[in-house]
Scaffold this active site. Structure first.
Site, PDB file in Angstrom:
ATOM      1  N   ARG A   1       0.868  -1.176   0.000  1.00 55.59           N
ATOM      2  CA  ARG A   1       0.000   0.000   0.000  1.00 55.59           C
ATOM      3  C   ARG A   1       0.902   1.222   0.000  1.00 55.59           C
ATOM      4  O   ARG A   1       1.982   1.205   0.621  1.00 55.59           O
ATOM      5  CB  ARG A   1      -0.900   0.036   1.247  1.00 55.59           C
ATOM      6  CG  ARG A   1      -2.048  -0.962   1.233  1.00 55.59           C
ATOM      7  CD  ARG A   1      -3.169  -0.579   0.262  1.00 55.59           C
ATOM      8  NE  ARG A   1      -4.280  -1.511   0.333  1.00 55.59           N
ATOM      9  CZ  ARG A   1      -4.431  -2.562  -0.482  1.00 55.59           C
ATOM     10  NH1 ARG A   1      -3.546  -2.800  -1.440  1.00 55.59           N
ATOM     11  NH2 ARG A   1      -5.488  -3.347  -0.365  1.00 55.59           N
TER      12      ARG A   1
ATOM     13  N   GLU B   1      -3.813   7.838  -4.452  1.00 55.78           N
ATOM     14  CA  GLU B   1      -4.106   7.150  -5.717  1.00 55.78           C
ATOM     15  C   GLU B   1      -5.389   7.736  -6.272  1.00 55.78           C
ATOM     16  O   GLU B   1      -6.345   7.867  -5.516  1.00 55.78           O
ATOM     17  CB  GLU B   1      -4.279   5.641  -5.488  1.00 55.78           C
ATOM     18  CG  GLU B   1      -2.978   4.977  -5.090  1.00 55.78           C
ATOM     19  CD  GLU B   1      -3.104   3.478  -4.896  1.00 55.78           C
ATOM     20  OE1 GLU B   1      -4.160   2.911  -5.263  1.00 55.78           O
ATOM     21  OE2 GLU B   1      -2.157   2.873  -4.383  1.00 55.78           O
TER      22      GLU B   1
ATOM     23  N   HIS C   1      -1.805   0.646  -9.654  1.00 60.79           N
ATOM     24  CA  HIS C   1      -2.431  -0.318  -8.726  1.00 60.79           C
ATOM     25  C   HIS C   1      -3.073  -1.475  -9.501  1.00 60.79           C
ATOM     26  O   HIS C   1      -4.287  -1.704  -9.410  1.00 60.79           O
ATOM     27  CB  HIS C   1      -3.465   0.376  -7.827  1.00 60.79           C
ATOM     28  CG  HIS C   1      -3.738  -0.387  -6.552  1.00 60.79           C
ATOM     29  ND1 HIS C   1      -4.075   0.231  -5.371  1.00 60.79           N
ATOM     30  CD2 HIS C   1      -3.732  -1.720  -6.285  1.00 60.79           C
ATOM     31  CE1 HIS C   1      -4.278  -0.693  -4.425  1.00 60.79           C
ATOM     32  NE2 HIS C   1      -4.079  -1.880  -4.974  1.00 60.79           N
TER      33      HIS C   1
ATOM     34  N   ALA D   1      -1.642  -4.797  -9.571  1.00 60.56           N
ATOM     35  CA  ALA D   1      -0.917  -6.046  -9.288  1.00 60.56           C
ATOM     36  C   ALA D   1      -1.787  -7.298  -9.390  1.00 60.56           C
ATOM     37  O   ALA D   1      -1.315  -8.349  -9.791  1.00 60.56           O
ATOM     38  CB  ALA D   1      -0.235  -5.974  -7.927  1.00 60.56           C
TER      39      ALA D   1
HETATM   40  P1  NAP Z   1      -0.772 -11.984   4.100  1.00 62.84           P
HETATM   41  O1  NAP Z   1      -0.726 -13.384   3.588  1.00 62.84           O
HETATM   42  O2  NAP Z   1      -1.629 -11.669   5.261  1.00 62.84           O
HETATM   43  O3  NAP Z   1       0.736 -11.536   4.381  1.00 62.84           O
HETATM   44  C1  NAP Z   1       1.083 -10.358   5.030  1.00 62.84           C
HETATM   45  C2  NAP Z   1       2.362 -10.640   5.809  1.00 62.84           C
HETATM   46  O4  NAP Z   1       2.823  -9.420   6.388  1.00 62.84           O
HETATM   47  C3  NAP Z   1       2.165 -11.647   6.932  1.00 62.84           C
HETATM   48  O5  NAP Z   1       3.187 -12.610   6.876  1.00 62.84           O
HETATM   49  C4  NAP Z   1       2.276 -10.798   8.174  1.00 62.84           C
HETATM   50  O6  NAP Z   1       2.817 -11.492   9.285  1.00 62.84           O
HETATM   51  C5  NAP Z   1       3.242  -9.741   7.726  1.00 62.84           C
HETATM   52  N1  NAP Z   1       3.199  -8.553   8.575  1.00 62.84           N
HETATM   53  C6  NAP Z   1       2.147  -8.030   9.247  1.00 62.84           C
HETATM   54  N2  NAP Z   1       2.539  -6.953   9.944  1.00 62.84           N
HETATM   55  C7  NAP Z   1       3.874  -6.815   9.716  1.00 62.84           C
HETATM   56  C8  NAP Z   1       4.856  -5.902  10.171  1.00 62.84           C
HETATM   57  N3  NAP Z   1       4.530  -4.922  11.007  1.00 62.84           N
HETATM   58  N4  NAP Z   1       6.114  -6.056   9.718  1.00 62.84           N
HETATM   59  C9  NAP Z   1       6.448  -7.050   8.880  1.00 62.84           C
HETATM   60  N5  NAP Z   1       5.555  -7.957   8.430  1.00 62.84           N
HETATM   61  C10 NAP Z   1       4.290  -7.834   8.838  1.00 62.84           C
HETATM   62  O7  NAP Z   1      -1.255 -10.989   2.939  1.00 62.84           O
HETATM   63  P2  NAP Z   1      -0.907 -11.068   1.382  1.00 62.84           P
HETATM   64  O8  NAP Z   1      -1.981 -11.778   0.681  1.00 62.84           O
HETATM   65  O9  NAP Z   1       0.497 -11.499   1.197  1.00 62.84           O
HETATM   66  O10 NAP Z   1      -1.054  -9.511   1.008  1.00 62.84           O
HETATM   67  C11 NAP Z   1      -0.204  -8.542   1.590  1.00 62.84           C
HETATM   68  C12 NAP Z   1      -0.673  -7.143   1.245  1.00 62.84           C
HETATM   69  O11 NAP Z   1      -0.453  -6.894  -0.128  1.00 62.84           O
HETATM   70  C13 NAP Z   1      -2.196  -6.910   1.418  1.00 62.84           C
HETATM   71  O12 NAP Z   1      -2.531  -6.609   2.747  1.00 62.84           O
HETATM   72  C14 NAP Z   1      -2.463  -5.773   0.478  1.00 62.84           C
HETATM   73  O13 NAP Z   1      -2.393  -4.538   1.140  1.00 62.84           O
HETATM   74  C15 NAP Z   1      -1.332  -5.875  -0.556  1.00 62.84           C
HETATM   75  N6  NAP Z   1      -1.837  -6.228  -1.892  1.00 62.84           N
HETATM   76  C16 NAP Z   1      -1.721  -5.324  -2.900  1.00 62.84           C
HETATM   77  C17 NAP Z   1      -2.158  -5.646  -4.172  1.00 62.84           C
HETATM   78  C18 NAP Z   1      -2.036  -4.677  -5.295  1.00 62.84           C
HETATM   79  O14 NAP Z   1      -2.892  -4.671  -6.181  1.00 62.84           O
HETATM   80  N7  NAP Z   1      -0.974  -3.880  -5.349  1.00 62.84           N
HETATM   81  C19 NAP Z   1      -2.717  -6.898  -4.420  1.00 62.84           C
HETATM   82  C20 NAP Z   1      -2.833  -7.793  -3.371  1.00 62.84           C
HETATM   83  C21 NAP Z   1      -2.389  -7.450  -2.101  1.00 62.84           C
HETATM   84  P3  NAP Z   1       2.096 -12.733   9.981  1.00 62.84           P
HETATM   85  O15 NAP Z   1       2.554 -13.918   9.170  1.00 62.84           O
HETATM   86  O16 NAP Z   1       2.590 -12.740  11.364  1.00 62.84           O
HETATM   87  O17 NAP Z   1       0.600 -12.515   9.864  1.00 62.84           O
END
Ligand code: NAP
Length: 329
Positions: free
Chosen positions: A237, A266, A285, A287
């Site tokens: 984000r 955005e 945006h 991805a």
């Molecule tokens: P996810 O599986 O929940 O992974 C997020 C990871 O970040 C988890 O491993 C979490 O730790 C870790 N985390 C949480 N707080 C943290 C901190 N303070 N410092 C370091 N790591 C931390 O989610 P995901 O599916 O990979 O997606 C991640 C993010 O990508 C979404 O929340 C979204 O904002 C973004 N995204 C963007 C797009 C786009 O179009 N650009 C598309 C999809 C997603 P834990 O393992 O302990 O929970």
């Protein structure tokens, strides 16, 4: 049956699924998101919302929507709704985890490669007639193979990114909230502190959610820890980076480049200074934007609505209302 406010046209058969379950669809057909007043007006009579990350649904909007039972985000991120506020009002909040991880990592890696090898700049120059000759000193980029990839947030997308890095012969470091021994064993990722990662990585790729803890996590201090040859990639984000600090770092050339799928705000105004740097790649945006993945996300969002309106627990809850609002009878 129920009335579902769908805040944008979606690909695939998700809306058919809602209709098959007997629900009526109130579809916002505008190219842009519904303005706040329209969002509130449509939610006021809805049983469910199939919402996007661009739809900020706050406590007031929820309070003004007495029949709303579920906000089903067509996204894995849910920083547009406060899960606790929704839960307090008895409203489920759901997301679409997993189905977009590979597609999002594809784009993150594409951005990494584009920034490392000046793909966007080369394309711009070629189109503008600036391609005069093959030059031994022109467009000298950064090698990807053999470099160190630092992943911040090793969840579903971070892990998919790590696998891509391994495929390119990279060393993988990660900093995350929780250590992931299984991923370490499977792909040889090395756990480190955020500072340790920033000091060593040639590429820093951000994959954590936006939360009160991660907002501005990459600020002036963190950017100053990065190598002057390092490249920052953000598909998480926009506000997980202090963008003013990033502009400063790029101006001062204390990092080599940045590749951003997400920005603050955005859309980023065309006059924004970030667009003035030839070593910055920006995508709007996109991805998760493949037809197959967006169709899966929409279908999953619809399935969560169908469950809640039938009085069942949703498949992908991100909150847990103690007293969910009464289901449809
Ligand atoms: P996810 O599986 O929940 O992974 C997020 C990871 O970040 C988890 O491993 C979490 O730790 C870790 N985390 C949480 N707080 C943290 C901190 N303070 N410092 C370091 N790591 C931390 O989610 P995901 O599916 O990979 O997606 C991640 C993010 O990508 C979404 O929340 C979204 O904002 C973004 N995204 C963007 C797009 C786009 O179009 N650009 C598309 C999809 C997603 P834990 O393992 O302990 O929970």
């Amino acid at each position: 049956m129920g009335s579902v406010f769908v805040t944008r046209a979606v690909p695939g058969d998700a809306l058919d699924r809602l209709a098959e379950a007997g629900h009526s669809v109130d579809l916002w057909s505008g190219e842009l998101p519904p303005p706040a007043a329209d969002l509130v007006a449509h939610l006021a009579t809805a049983d469910a919302a199939l919402a996007m990350v661009t739809d900020r649904i706050d406590a007031q909007a929820i309070a003004a929507s007495p029949s709303l039972k579920v906000i089903s985000n067509m996204a894995v991120g849910y920083d547009n709704v406060d899960p606790a506020v929704a839960a307090d009002a008895g409203v489920w909040l759901t997301n679409t985890p997993g189905v977009l991880a590979e597609t999002t990592a594809d784009l993150a890696f594409a951005l990494l490669m584009a920034a490392a090898r000046q793909v966007a700049r080369g394309d711009r120059d070629a189109r503008a007639g600036l391609w005069k000759t093959w030059s031994p000193t022109g467009y000298l980029g950064t090698d990807i193979h053999g470099a160190t990839l630092g992943i911040v947030g090793l969840g579903e997308i971070g892990e998919a990114m790590a696998r891509r890095g391994r495929g390119f012969g990279m060393r993988i470091l990660y900093a995350s909230r929780t250590r992931k021994p299984a991923v370490e064993a499977a792909i040889g990722a090395e756990f480190t502190s955020l500072d340790g990662l920033l000091e060593v990585a040639d590429f820093v790729s951000l994959h954590m959610p936006l939360t009160p803890v991660t907002r501005g996590l990459i600020g002036a201090r963190e950017l100053s820890l990065m190598k002057s040859t390092a490249i920052l990639v953000n598909t998480a984000r926009g506000t997980v980076i202090d963008q003013a600090a990033l502009v400063h770092a790029l101006r001062a050339a204390t990092i080599a480049a940045a590749a951003l799928d997400v920005t603050d705000p955005e859309p980023l105004p065309a006059s924004h200074e970030l667009f003035s740097f030839p070593n910055v790649v920006i995508t709007p945006h996109i991805a998760s934007a493949s037809l197959a993945t967006r169709s899966r996300m929409a279908r999953m969002a619809a399935a969560n609505i169908v469950e809640v309106l039938a009085g069942r627990k949703p498949i992908n809850p991100v909150n847990a209302p103690a007293m969910p609002r009464m289901p449809l009878t």
